[in-house]
Design a protein around this motif. Structure first.
Motif, short mmCIF file in Angstrom:
data_model
loop_
_atom_site.label_atom_id
_atom_site.label_comp_id
_atom_site.label_asym_id
_atom_site.label_seq_id
_atom_site.Cartn_x
_atom_site.Cartn_y
_atom_site.Cartn_z
N ALA A 169 73.78 3.03 35.41
CA ALA A 169 73.53 2.20 36.60
C ALA A 169 72.18 2.54 37.22
O ALA A 169 71.40 1.66 37.59
CB ALA A 169 74.66 2.39 37.62
N GLN A 170 71.88 3.84 37.31
CA GLN A 170 70.59 4.24 37.88
C GLN A 170 69.43 3.76 37.01
O GLN A 170 68.38 3.34 37.52
CB GLN A 170 70.53 5.77 38.03
N GLN A 171 69.63 3.80 35.70
CA GLN A 171 68.54 3.44 34.78
C GLN A 171 68.10 1.99 34.91
O GLN A 171 66.95 1.67 34.67
CB GLN A 171 68.95 3.74 33.33
N ILE A 172 69.03 1.10 35.26
CA ILE A 172 68.64 -0.30 35.38
C ILE A 172 68.21 -0.65 36.82
O ILE A 172 67.95 -1.81 37.12
CB ILE A 172 69.74 -1.26 34.92
N GLY A 173 68.14 0.35 37.70
CA GLY A 173 67.54 0.10 39.01
C GLY A 173 68.44 0.34 40.19
O GLY A 173 68.03 0.16 41.34
N ASP A 174 69.71 0.73 39.95
CA ASP A 174 70.61 1.03 41.06
C ASP A 174 70.36 2.47 41.52
O ASP A 174 71.14 3.38 41.23
CB ASP A 174 72.07 0.84 40.63
N ASN A 175 69.24 2.66 42.20
CA ASN A 175 68.86 3.98 42.72
C ASN A 175 67.86 3.74 43.85
O ASN A 175 67.34 2.64 43.98
CB ASN A 175 68.30 4.85 41.59
N PRO A 176 67.61 4.75 44.68
CA PRO A 176 66.77 4.53 45.87
C PRO A 176 65.36 4.04 45.56
O PRO A 176 64.71 3.47 46.44
CB PRO A 176 66.70 5.93 46.51
N LEU A 177 64.88 4.25 44.35
CA LEU A 177 63.51 3.84 44.02
C LEU A 177 63.47 2.44 43.44
O LEU A 177 62.40 1.87 43.27
CB LEU A 177 62.90 4.83 43.01
N GLY A 178 64.64 1.89 43.09
CA GLY A 178 64.66 0.58 42.42
C GLY A 178 64.34 0.73 40.94
O GLY A 178 64.32 1.84 40.41
N ARG A 199 72.38 7.47 22.59
CA ARG A 199 72.67 6.60 23.72
C ARG A 199 71.51 6.73 24.72
O ARG A 199 71.03 7.84 24.94
CB ARG A 199 73.98 7.05 24.41
N ILE A 200 71.11 5.63 25.32
CA ILE A 200 69.99 5.68 26.28
C ILE A 200 70.40 6.51 27.50
O ILE A 200 69.55 7.03 28.23
CB ILE A 200 69.56 4.25 26.69
N THR A 201 71.71 6.68 27.70
CA THR A 201 72.25 7.46 28.82
C THR A 201 72.36 8.94 28.49
O THR A 201 72.84 9.73 29.32
CB THR A 201 73.65 6.94 29.18
N HIS A 202 71.95 9.33 27.29
CA HIS A 202 72.09 10.73 26.86
C HIS A 202 71.06 11.61 27.60
O HIS A 202 70.13 11.10 28.21
CB HIS A 202 71.90 10.81 25.35
N VAL A 243 62.16 1.78 34.96
CA VAL A 243 61.87 1.78 33.53
C VAL A 243 61.65 0.34 33.07
O VAL A 243 62.53 -0.51 33.21
CB VAL A 243 62.99 2.43 32.71
N ASP A 244 60.48 0.07 32.50
CA ASP A 244 60.13 -1.29 32.10
C ASP A 244 60.63 -1.64 30.71
O ASP A 244 60.76 -2.81 30.37
CB ASP A 244 58.62 -1.48 32.16
N LEU A 245 60.89 -0.62 29.92
CA LEU A 245 61.33 -0.89 28.54
C LEU A 245 62.27 0.22 28.10
O LEU A 245 61.94 1.40 28.25
CB LEU A 245 60.09 -0.95 27.64
N MET A 246 63.44 -0.16 27.61
CA MET A 246 64.38 0.83 27.07
C MET A 246 64.90 0.33 25.73
O MET A 246 65.49 -0.75 25.67
CB MET A 246 65.56 1.05 28.02
N PHE A 247 64.69 1.11 24.67
CA PHE A 247 65.26 0.81 23.36
C PHE A 247 66.11 2.00 22.94
O PHE A 247 65.65 3.15 23.01
CB PHE A 247 64.17 0.62 22.29
N GLY A 248 67.32 1.75 22.44
CA GLY A 248 68.16 2.85 21.96
C GLY A 248 69.59 2.39 21.76
O GLY A 248 69.85 1.19 21.58
N GLY A 249 70.53 3.34 21.82
CA GLY A 249 71.95 3.02 21.70
C GLY A 249 72.63 3.17 23.06
O GLY A 249 71.98 3.28 24.09
N GLY A 250 73.97 3.16 23.03
CA GLY A 250 74.73 3.45 24.26
C GLY A 250 75.16 2.25 25.06
O GLY A 250 75.41 2.37 26.26
N ARG A 251 75.29 1.08 24.41
CA ARG A 251 75.67 -0.14 25.13
C ARG A 251 77.04 0.00 25.80
O ARG A 251 77.35 -0.66 26.78
CB ARG A 251 75.64 -1.35 24.19
N CYS A 252 77.88 0.89 25.26
CA CYS A 252 79.25 1.00 25.79
C CYS A 252 79.26 1.32 27.28
O CYS A 252 80.18 0.91 27.99
CB CYS A 252 80.06 2.03 24.99
#
Ligand SMILES: *[C@@H]1O[C@H](CO)[C@@H](O)[C@H](O)[C@H]1NC(C)=O
Ligand SMILES: *[C@@H]1O[C@H](CO)[C@@H](O)[C@H](O)[C@H]1NC(C)=O
Ligand SMILES: *[C@@H]1O[C@H](CO)[C@@H](O)[C@H](O)[C@H]1NC(C)=O
Ligand SMILES: *[C@@H]1O[C@H](CO)[C@@H](O)[C@H](O)[C@H]1NC(C)=O
Length: 525
Positions: free
Chosen positions: A185-194, A161-164, A197-206
């Protein structure tokens, strides 16, 4: 821990230690100046100019999760057997061995993947379970975030999972690795820095789907796929969409999540459904290369062979070796990229060893006779994990035949099953018990031993490829690898740490949406 200096190094926020390295570098620099003065003023001028304008550079950090030195010997000898290679065959990793990495965390001699990845990402020791936070639970700037801040392009490619824990530690800040809904949520930009990550490939869609929709494992109604679109991401989930992606017509940022949970083990992977680690890495390099082609800034890419570790947790040797060989293939690909782009450095390292695997056993005591039978593993067609799913589901009257034929003979490739083994498998048990039992059936026949279902404390191998890798030679603490990336890309983690801290982010990330998920039980791997 009575020595305060020792405590600072192990538990501190990293500033003390980084200062030490800067002082060292100042000494090097002074030495260079003196030598320069001898050679002439022109040389001094050149070396000064060099310090001020850092050339365009890329870092590809490859992490083989749960992969110790014995697993490397295991994969090499397996490959030699299967492909009839010479005794002195050198694998893509063997060629670039530079040293070893010591893995302890701030809380334990035996690290977990969260503290292990945080050591690389933030260049500091933290506690087991920590995701991008220091030992006091304060968010720490990561090499990925600092690279992004300086204008580099960033990517994460994993088979979990990309969240692992591993990818999360570069791209999120939470006090506990199980807070995967927050991590997403943080990984897609919901964090103080915005968006970082420009590219994420993996599992963990749930973790990106709202609660009560099919496949979701969130407890709230947030639709992170929709939110990722608002952040600019193109999201996709199928092999076909992946194949169709081209830098000419598609743009970063990209969010490719191919499975709800982890991606399949390599031994189980259906290539029509899921790309391999190598294929994902190849596509990622194409996009990062193209996105930075006209820029004077390079990229930072982290690629993880995530499930090498999980197979070792299950003590499943055939599954372990297939994921390792998929990692080897990816290493070959990345080495080629480095050959063609000398401004790139690849580092390959594990966060820790898993399973305490030992290769070969002494099978007689009078005259020592040693056996290790890779042939046994070549016949295995499925992971014990997938086969154990069949065992918990199949309760028809012909269960015994199902066990003998589909599971043992076909799945494990075993033709000398014992009655007591069939009888054990006929009973109703937990899936994990079945999985361990099946894995042991191949391990014992192949003469492979395991000492634990967890991690161990052994040093792991450190590999590197490219120019300017001298610093990595020898025996290092895992945090030195973070320091090396900081120096190589001229990053400044403290700036990011204070940006994160000023937003009171650490308080927010302490308690929200903690969700130890029943659909995806975590064994803290
Ligand atoms: C949806 O949320 C509820 C609690 O609000 C939780 O019990 C349930 O497990 C969630 N569904 C999934 C699929 O996670
Ligand atoms: C086991 O592997 C074989 C060969 O790849 C495949 O056809 C079969 O579907 C797999 N079994 C399971 C349970 O996935
Ligand atoms: C593995 O199988 C062997 C042979 O059946 C048995 O003696 C041993 O106890 C098993 N080991 C584990 C860890 O289950
Ligand atoms: C973060 O901010 C808190 C106050 O909110 C302060 O006590 C702490 O020292 C700061 N930590 C760092 C690493 O700047």
């Amino acid at each position: 821990m009575s020595d305060p200096a020792e405590a600072e190094r192990l538990l501190g926020d990293g500033q003390e230690r980084r200062k030490v390295r800067r002082d060292l570098c100042a000494v090097c620099f002074m030495a260079a100046l003196i030598v320069g003065a001898v050679i002439g003023l022109a040389a001094v001028w050149a070396s000064l100019a060099n310090v001020e304008t850092l050339p365009k550079r890329n870092v590809i950090l490859m992490i083989s999760d749960g992969f110790g030195p014995t697993s490397q010997t295991f994969a090499r000898t397996y490959n030699q057997h299967v492909n009839k290679l010479k005794y002195n065959y050198v694998s893509p990793l063997d060629e670039i061995l530079v040293g070893s990495s010591r893995t302890r965390s701030s809380s334990s001699l035996v690290t977990d993947s969260a503290a292990g990845a945080t050591a690389f990402a933030c260049a500091l020791k933290s506690y087991n379970g920590a995701i991008g936070v220091n030992s006091k639970k304060v968010p720490c700037g990561t090499v990925l975030e600092s690279a992004k801040y300086l204008g580099l392009t960033t990517g994460l490619v994993v088979t979990s999972r990309i969240t692992h824990a591993t990818p999360a530690s570069f791209s999120a800040h939470v006090v506990n690795r199980d807070m995967e809904a927050d991590i997403a949520a943080q990984q897609i930009g919901d964090n103080p820095l915005g968006r970082q990550v420009d590219l994420m490939f993996g599992g963990g869609r749930c973790y990106f789907l709202p609660n009560h929709t099919e496949g979701s494992c969130r407890i709230d109604q947030r639709d992170l796929v929709k939110e990722s679109n608002k952040q600019g991401y193109k999201h996709f989930a199928t092999r076909k969409e992946f194949d169709d992606l081209e830098p000419g017509k598609d743009k970063l940022p990209l969010l490719g999540l191919f499975t709800l949970d982890h991606m399949s083990y390599e031994i189980d992977r259906d290539p029509a459904q899921e790309p391999s680690l190598k294929e994902m890495s190849e596509k990622a390099l194409k996009f990062l290369d193209s996105a930075t082609a006209k820029s004077d800034k390079g990229f930072f890419l982290m690629i993880e062979g995530s499930r090498i570790d999980m197979a070792a947790h299950s003590n499943d040797p055939a599954t372990h070796v297939h994921d390792i060989l998929a990692y080897h293939e990816t290493i070959e690909l990345v080495k080629k990229y480095v050959d063609e782009h000398p401004d790139t450095v690849m580092i390959s390292v594990s966060d820790h060893e898993t399973g305490g695997i030992s290769l070969a056993r002494q099978v007689s005591s009078d005259y020592p006779e040693y056996l290790w039978l890779p042939e046994i593993l070549t016949r295995v067609k499925n992971s014990s994990f997938i086969l154990s799913q069949g065992l918990v589901q199949y309760w028809n009257v012909d269960r015994e035949n199902f066990i003998k034929n589909s599971i043992i003979n076909y799945g494990l490739g075993i033709d000398n099953v014992k009655d007591y083994e069939i009888n054990w498998l006929k009973e109703e048990r937990d899936q994990l018990e079945y999985e361990y039992y099946l894995a042991n059936m191949t391990s014992i026949r192949a003469q492979i031993g395991w000492t634990t279902h967890g991690h161990t404390a052994v040093d792991v191998n450190l590999y590197a490829y490219g120019k300017d890798i001298e610093y990595l030679r020898g025996n290092h603490e895992n945090i030195d690898i973070g320091d090396y990336i900081v120096d190589y890309l001229n990053l400044d983690l403290d700036t990011i740490t204070s940006k994160l801290n000023n937003s009171n982010f650490h308080q927010a990330s302490d308690s929200t949406h903690f969700h130890a998920d029943e659909h995806h039980p975590h064994t803290h791997i």
